[in-house]
Design a protein around this motif. Structure first.
Motif, PDB file in Angstrom:
ATOM      1  N   PHE A  88      -0.417  33.206 -18.719  1.00 12.35           N
ATOM      2  CA  PHE A  88       0.066  32.859 -17.052  1.00 12.35           C
ATOM      3  C   PHE A  88       0.975  31.898 -16.810  1.00 12.35           C
ATOM      4  N   PHE A  89       2.221  32.077 -16.315  1.00 12.09           N
ATOM      5  CA  PHE A  89       2.886  30.625 -16.179  1.00 12.09           C
ATOM      6  C   PHE A  89       3.028  30.288 -14.666  1.00 12.09           C
ATOM      7  N   TYR A  90       2.363  29.300 -14.005  1.00 10.95           N
ATOM      8  CA  TYR A  90       1.775  29.535 -12.378  1.00 10.95           C
ATOM      9  C   TYR A  90       2.940  28.165 -12.018  1.00 10.95           C
ATOM     10  N   SER A  91       3.561  27.968 -10.728  1.00 12.99           N
ATOM     11  CA  SER A  91       3.744  27.226 -10.159  1.00 12.99           C
ATOM     12  C   SER A  91       2.937  26.117  -9.840  1.00 12.99           C
ATOM     13  N   LYS A  92       3.295  25.099  -8.988  1.00  9.05           N
ATOM     14  CA  LYS A  92       2.199  23.786  -8.378  1.00  9.05           C
ATOM     15  C   LYS A  92       1.700  24.825  -6.782  1.00  9.05           C
ATOM     16  N   THR A  93       2.462  25.605  -5.957  1.00  2.62           N
ATOM     17  CA  THR A  93       1.772  26.351  -4.889  1.00  2.62           C
ATOM     18  C   THR A  93       0.826  28.248  -5.691  1.00  2.62           C
ATOM     19  N   LYS A  94       1.153  27.842  -7.053  1.00  9.43           N
ATOM     20  CA  LYS A  94      -0.292  28.939  -7.654  1.00  9.43           C
ATOM     21  C   LYS A  94       0.541  30.244  -7.406  1.00  9.43           C
ATOM     22  N   ALA A  95       2.381  29.699  -7.337  1.00 12.02           N
ATOM     23  CA  ALA A  95       2.923  32.206  -7.320  1.00 12.02           C
ATOM     24  C   ALA A  95       2.935  31.902  -8.894  1.00 12.02           C
ATOM     25  N   LEU A  96       2.575  33.675  -9.396  1.00 15.82           N
ATOM     26  CA  LEU A  96       3.004  33.722 -10.892  1.00 15.82           C
ATOM     27  C   LEU A  96       4.958  33.481 -10.675  1.00 15.82           C
ATOM     28  N   LEU A  97       4.686  32.899 -12.089  1.00 14.38           N
ATOM     29  CA  LEU A  97       6.968  32.541 -12.529  1.00 14.38           C
ATOM     30  C   LEU A  97       7.153  33.058 -13.729  1.00 14.38           C
ATOM     31  N   GLU A  98       5.510  33.761 -14.919  1.00 17.21           N
ATOM     32  CA  GLU A  98       6.118  34.652 -15.599  1.00 17.21           C
ATOM     33  C   GLU A  98       4.489  34.823 -16.595  1.00 17.21           C
ATOM     34  N   GLU A  99       5.116  36.167 -17.003  1.00 14.06           N
ATOM     35  CA  GLU A  99       3.484  36.304 -18.202  1.00 14.06           C
ATOM     36  C   GLU A  99       4.366  36.468 -19.635  1.00 14.06           C
ATOM     37  N   ASP A 100       3.720  36.141 -20.601  1.00 10.60           N
ATOM     38  CA  ASP A 100       3.756  36.700 -21.880  1.00 10.60           C
ATOM     39  C   ASP A 100       2.714  36.947 -22.428  1.00 10.60           C
ATOM     40  N   VAL A 101       3.101  37.017 -23.319  1.00 13.88           N
ATOM     41  CA  VAL A 101       1.706  37.709 -24.473  1.00 13.88           C
ATOM     42  C   VAL A 101       1.827  37.308 -26.074  1.00 13.88           C
ATOM     43  N   GLU A 102       0.271  37.116 -26.058  1.00 11.62           N
ATOM     44  CA  GLU A 102       0.836  35.740 -27.557  1.00 11.62           C
ATOM     45  C   GLU A 102      -0.114  36.540 -28.761  1.00 11.62           C
ATOM     46  N   THR A 103       0.032  36.611 -29.707  1.00 10.05           N
ATOM     47  CA  THR A 103      -0.690  37.373 -30.550  1.00 10.05           C
ATOM     48  C   THR A 103      -1.409  36.182 -31.878  1.00 10.05           C
ATOM     49  N   ILE A 104      -2.662  36.480 -31.844  1.00 13.85           N
ATOM     50  CA  ILE A 104      -3.168  34.863 -33.296  1.00 13.85           C
ATOM     51  C   ILE A 104      -3.553  36.417 -34.669  1.00 13.85           C
ATOM     52  N   PHE A 105      -2.787  36.112 -34.689  1.00  8.64           N
ATOM     53  CA  PHE A 105      -3.040  36.694 -36.211  1.00  8.64           C
ATOM     54  C   PHE A 105      -4.257  35.863 -37.243  1.00  8.64           C
ATOM     55  N   GLU A 106      -5.339  35.730 -36.633  1.00  6.34           N
ATOM     56  CA  GLU A 106      -6.790  34.853 -37.713  1.00  6.34           C
ATOM     57  C   GLU A 106      -8.187  36.493 -37.259  1.00  6.34           C
ATOM     58  N   THR A 107      -8.899  36.044 -38.402  1.00  3.68           N
ATOM     59  CA  THR A 107      -9.594  37.185 -38.132  1.00  3.68           C
ATOM     60  C   THR A 107     -11.009  35.897 -37.844  1.00  3.68           C
ATOM     61  N   LEU A 108     -11.598  36.431 -37.172  1.00  3.89           N
ATOM     62  CA  LEU A 108     -12.721  35.952 -35.799  1.00  3.89           C
ATOM     63  C   LEU A 108     -13.862  35.963 -36.278  1.00  3.89           C
ATOM     64  N   ALA A 109     -14.992  35.693 -37.285  1.00  6.59           N
ATOM     65  CA  ALA A 109     -16.201  36.361 -37.568  1.00  6.59           C
ATOM     66  C   ALA A 109     -16.975  36.131 -36.222  1.00  6.59           C
ATOM     67  N   PRO A 110     -17.874  36.996 -36.346  1.00  9.54           N
ATOM     68  CA  PRO A 110     -19.352  36.494 -34.866  1.00  9.54           C
ATOM     69  C   PRO A 110     -19.967  35.446 -35.306  1.00  9.54           C
ATOM     70  N   GLY A 111     -20.155  35.107 -34.226  1.00 14.78           N
ATOM     71  CA  GLY A 111     -20.061  33.726 -33.452  1.00 14.78           C
ATOM     72  C   GLY A 111     -19.451  32.851 -33.772  1.00 14.78           C
ATOM     73  N   LYS A 112     -18.045  32.876 -34.552  1.00 13.64           N
ATOM     74  CA  LYS A 112     -17.477  31.545 -35.342  1.00 13.64           C
ATOM     75  C   LYS A 112     -16.094  32.029 -33.370  1.00 13.64           C
ATOM     76  N   SER A 113     -15.641  30.259 -34.245  1.00 10.41           N
ATOM     77  CA  SER A 113     -14.080  29.574 -33.398  1.00 10.41           C
ATOM     78  C   SER A 113     -13.481  29.323 -34.107  1.00 10.41           C
ATOM     79  N   ALA A 114     -12.343  29.781 -33.188  1.00 14.18           N
ATOM     80  CA  ALA A 114     -10.919  28.740 -33.829  1.00 14.18           C
ATOM     81  C   ALA A 114      -9.905  28.516 -32.779  1.00 14.18           C
ATOM     82  N   GLU A 115      -9.223  27.428 -33.456  1.00 13.51           N
ATOM     83  CA  GLU A 115      -8.191  26.955 -32.448  1.00 13.51           C
ATOM     84  C   GLU A 115      -7.079  27.469 -32.780  1.00 13.51           C
ATOM     85  N   PHE A 116      -6.350  27.552 -32.017  1.00 15.12           N
ATOM     86  CA  PHE A 116      -4.988  28.046 -32.124  1.00 15.12           C
ATOM     87  C   PHE A 116      -3.629  27.008 -30.889  1.00 15.12           C
ATOM     88  N   LYS A 117      -2.624  26.882 -31.820  1.00 16.43           N
ATOM     89  CA  LYS A 117      -0.850  26.025 -31.011  1.00 16.43           C
ATOM     90  C   LYS A 117      -0.440  26.845 -30.544  1.00 16.43           C
TER      91      LYS A 117
END
Length: 139
Positions: A88-117
């Protein structure tokens, strides 16, 4: 004769007592497996409940908004893959400017973490970006 009868009763009692313990152990194992299966089903049906996302954004030299984040799987049994995150992309006044969906193509095992960019040409006037888990596939 009395000794023989007593011996038969004692032997039958001991054998019966031994078998009862095995039934209790088997029942406990079965109950554990059922609970485990139920837990796995619950976790796979509700990925957004067991996945969390945190992150921050900054602008690069090309004017893109770079979003760096961390995915965490708090599930006890289920692994997740192809995790969908809504940005969710917001302005300084907290107005919603745009929404996008990103898919992270990784497998995340129980109790694990993963970084993305990820990088976006965010709409003009974007001040901040919020992240939310939308869904994931159970593995």
């Amino acid at each position: 004769m009395k000794r023989m009868t007593a011996l038969v009763f004692v032997t039958a009692f001991v054998i019966g007592a031994c078998n009862t313990g095995d039934k209790k152990t088997d029942a406990a194992k079965d109950k554990y497996e059922q609970t485990k299966e139920t837990l796995e089903e619950t976790e796979k049906k509700n990925p957004a409940r067991f996945l969390t996302v945190t992150g921050h954004d900054k602008k690069n030299l090309l004017g893109q908004t770079v979003v760096k984040g961390m995915l965490n799987n708090t599930a006890k049994v289920a692994s997740y893959k192809d995790i969908e995150i809504k940005l969710f992309f917001y302005s300084k006044t907290k107005a919603l400017l745009e929404e996008d969906v990103e898919t992270i193509f990784e497998t995340l095992a129980p109790g694990k973490s993963a970084e993305f960019k990820t990088k976006y040409f965010a709409p003009k006037g974007t001040d901040s970006v919020a992240l939310k888990i939308v869904g994931a596939k159970g593995e």
